[in-house]
Motif scaffolding. Sequence first.
Motif, PDB file in Angstrom:
ATOM      1  N   UNK A  25       0.809  -1.221   0.000  1.00  9.93           N
ATOM      2  CA  UNK A  25       0.000   0.000   0.000  1.00  9.93           C
ATOM      3  C   UNK A  25       0.845   1.274   0.000  1.00  9.93           C
ATOM      4  N   UNK A  26       2.175   1.130  -0.042  1.00 13.58           N
ATOM      5  CA  UNK A  26       3.036   2.314  -0.103  1.00 13.58           C
ATOM      6  C   UNK A  26       4.041   2.143  -1.226  1.00 13.58           C
ATOM      7  N   UNK A  27       4.599   3.267  -1.662  1.00 15.97           N
ATOM      8  CA  UNK A  27       5.628   3.233  -2.705  1.00 15.97           C
ATOM      9  C   UNK A  27       6.437   4.516  -2.649  1.00 15.97           C
ATOM     10  N   UNK A  28       7.745   4.432  -2.944  1.00 15.06           N
ATOM     11  CA  UNK A  28       8.522   5.668  -3.049  1.00 15.06           C
ATOM     12  C   UNK A  28       8.058   6.460  -4.263  1.00 15.06           C
ATOM     13  N   UNK A  29       8.190   7.771  -4.175  1.00 15.01           N
ATOM     14  CA  UNK A  29       7.721   8.604  -5.273  1.00 15.01           C
ATOM     15  C   UNK A  29       8.658   9.791  -5.459  1.00 15.01           C
ATOM     16  N   UNK A  30       8.811  10.203  -6.696  1.00 15.14           N
ATOM     17  CA  UNK A  30       9.632  11.358  -7.035  1.00 15.14           C
ATOM     18  C   UNK A  30       8.864  12.626  -6.691  1.00 15.14           C
ATOM     19  N   UNK A  31       9.323  13.333  -5.662  1.00 13.21           N
ATOM     20  CA  UNK A  31       8.641  14.546  -5.203  1.00 13.21           C
ATOM     21  C   UNK A  31       9.506  15.783  -5.419  1.00 13.21           C
ATOM     22  N   UNK A  32      10.424  15.694  -6.378  1.00 12.68           N
ATOM     23  CA  UNK A  32      11.316  16.824  -6.600  1.00 12.68           C
ATOM     24  C   UNK A  32      10.572  18.073  -7.066  1.00 12.68           C
ATOM     25  N   UNK A  33       9.416  17.890  -7.698  1.00 13.36           N
ATOM     26  CA  UNK A  33       8.643  19.060  -8.111  1.00 13.36           C
ATOM     27  C   UNK A  33       8.079  19.814  -6.914  1.00 13.36           C
ATOM     28  N   UNK A  34       8.097  19.180  -5.726  1.00  9.08           N
ATOM     29  CA  UNK A  34       7.661  19.821  -4.482  1.00  9.08           C
ATOM     30  C   UNK A  34       8.841  20.164  -3.582  1.00  9.08           C
ATOM     31  N   UNK A  35      10.053  20.096  -4.155  1.00 17.62           N
ATOM     32  CA  UNK A  35      11.277  20.331  -3.379  1.00 17.62           C
ATOM     33  C   UNK A  35      11.417  19.330  -2.246  1.00 17.62           C
ATOM     34  N   UNK A  36      10.926  18.101  -2.449  1.00 19.01           N
ATOM     35  CA  UNK A  36      10.937  17.111  -1.370  1.00 19.01           C
ATOM     36  C   UNK A  36      11.722  15.853  -1.731  1.00 19.01           C
ATOM     37  N   UNK A  37      12.476  15.878  -2.834  1.00 17.81           N
ATOM     38  CA  UNK A  37      13.286  14.722  -3.198  1.00 17.81           C
ATOM     39  C   UNK A  37      12.452  13.465  -3.347  1.00 17.81           C
ATOM     40  N   UNK A  38      12.960  12.387  -2.770  1.00 21.52           N
ATOM     41  CA  UNK A  38      12.164  11.157  -2.706  1.00 21.52           C
ATOM     42  C   UNK A  38      11.274  11.202  -1.467  1.00 21.52           C
ATOM     43  N   UNK A  39      10.084  10.669  -1.611  1.00 18.16           N
ATOM     44  CA  UNK A  39       9.182  10.533  -0.486  1.00 18.16           C
ATOM     45  C   UNK A  39       8.465   9.210  -0.591  1.00 18.16           C
ATOM     46  N   UNK A  40       7.617   8.939   0.379  1.00 19.09           N
ATOM     47  CA  UNK A  40       6.822   7.710   0.382  1.00 19.09           C
ATOM     48  C   UNK A  40       5.354   8.113   0.372  1.00 19.09           C
ATOM     49  N   UNK A  41       4.587   7.510  -0.534  1.00 20.33           N
ATOM     50  CA  UNK A  41       3.182   7.866  -0.730  1.00 20.33           C
ATOM     51  C   UNK A  41       2.315   6.622  -0.594  1.00 20.33           C
ATOM     52  N   UNK A  42       1.129   6.787  -0.031  1.00 18.84           N
ATOM     53  CA  UNK A  42       0.165   5.692   0.068  1.00 18.84           C
ATOM     54  C   UNK A  42      -0.461   5.444  -1.299  1.00 18.84           C
ATOM     55  N   UNK A  43      -0.435   4.205  -1.754  1.00 17.37           N
ATOM     56  CA  UNK A  43      -1.081   3.845  -3.026  1.00 17.37           C
ATOM     57  C   UNK A  43      -2.490   3.310  -2.790  1.00 17.37           C
ATOM     58  N   UNK A  44      -2.782   2.950  -1.532  1.00 12.84           N
ATOM     59  CA  UNK A  44      -4.116   2.503  -1.141  1.00 12.84           C
ATOM     60  C   UNK A  44      -4.413   3.096   0.235  1.00 12.84           C
ATOM     61  N   UNK A  45      -5.656   3.067   0.646  1.00 12.26           N
ATOM     62  CA  UNK A  45      -6.018   3.567   1.964  1.00 12.26           C
ATOM     63  C   UNK A  45      -5.385   2.702   3.043  1.00 12.26           C
TER      64      UNK A  45
END
Length: 477
Positions: A25-45
């Motif tokens: 239910x989680x995955x790393x995500x490219x958040x460089x467009x938010x100035x946050x580098x790599x982050x972890x995002x929920x893919x499901x509730x």
Amino acid sequence: MADFDGASQAFLAWLRQSGAEISPKIAPQDLRDKDAGRGVVATQTIAENEFLFRIPRSTILSVENSILSTEIPAPTFAHLGPWLSLILVMLYEYQNGNVSNWAPYFAVLPQSFDTLMFWADDELAQLEASAVLYKIGKEDADEMFAEQLVPVIEEFANIFFSGDPRAQSLAKEMRSSRNLERMHKIGSLIMAYAFDVEPSSPSAKEVDDEGFAEEEEDEALPKAMVPLADMLNADADQCNARLFYEKDYLEMKALKPINAGEEVFNDYGPLPRSDLLRRYGYITDNYAQYDVVEIPTDLVAELLSKEGVWREERLQYLEEQEVLDSGYDIVASDPFTLYESLSPELVVLVQSMLLSDEEFEKLRLKGRLPKPEKMTGKDAEILCTIVRARMAQYATSLEVDLRRLEEVPAEDAATPKQRHYAMAKAVRIGEKKLLAQAEDALVEKMARDGGATTKRQRDVDEEGDVDMGGTGKKHRA
């Protein structure tokens, strides 16, 4: 983008091969467009208390898990302490390149830093008068590296550079500015990403009723890099996950429900934006609630001396009562109140200096201190003078900074220097706002007490003594 995502996928594959369990239910995500580098995002509730990932203790990057710990005597690591020991191990693993067990992990760690350690002199000048400048410690770190860390590398050169006939000369080259810069970068990684890892046996240290270690013990905990756990960005308001320490693994759990598409956040704790910038190289308004401005004791002594009320002979007693410190904080509070925000030790210091000799002697004989909540108009007048003098130490006024205020630009919309200037301005505006709020509150206090010239009034107890009482140390961010 392909290299960025490819490194992330290779890292996850390595983690799973190392025994980690990762929720689908989680995955790393490219958040460089938010100035946050790599982050972890929920893919499901995700439900409250649901596990997000488990990292085996054997997979964390620590002194204990590095082969270097079997080659270099334990007393050497004990002498270096947790901080330098982990720098030594990370230097060793980094220079082993792809041979290192943690090579896929290193590939997703930052290679450049925006922390104050790497700012240019003109950029640091934008923080003039902020106490954070004295916490950077680059010269102290250089001295530590040269006098403690490099001698260990030289002593164990054949182990550190195993199999390389140039081991001795390579060890001597560790004193070069290039290698000292490498040590600073690794130190910055540790400051930004390392965890104080609790031992697998809970009986190894005592904790309080809330499950937290005493501060002295906490400082002695071994430091370690925890893969994936350190990929979570931090947010003071949106923290929704926490790392738990189990016997064989470290587990990240959701603290509350997380909807699909939401980012998973950890929290750094109550750090002011100045320390957020020093340690992590960025700021966010969410941490403005923890802002702090420090008033140096030297400034207090200088101003009280000018007022003719500084009493050197009283310092020993105040030191014994834990009133004296190198500086005193004004912290943020909402709404701002003197008793929540102004250091009680600073108030007591001023009150103690304003006492007559007779009053102070009665206080000393009873082992007591003035009560901060008994602050008078005269106390407030002196404190207001101190606050105004502290404000005057900044090169620009709050009003000027606010007129020129601009939001911190995104990484892709500005040069690094422009971002540094904007972040520095935001930090000093936060500190100046606290000083302005303290000044306003002290002026109001003076007015309520009939002006600063009002005769100093003190309550008298049943024995005819001046009403005084102790004040405990107040924990501050």
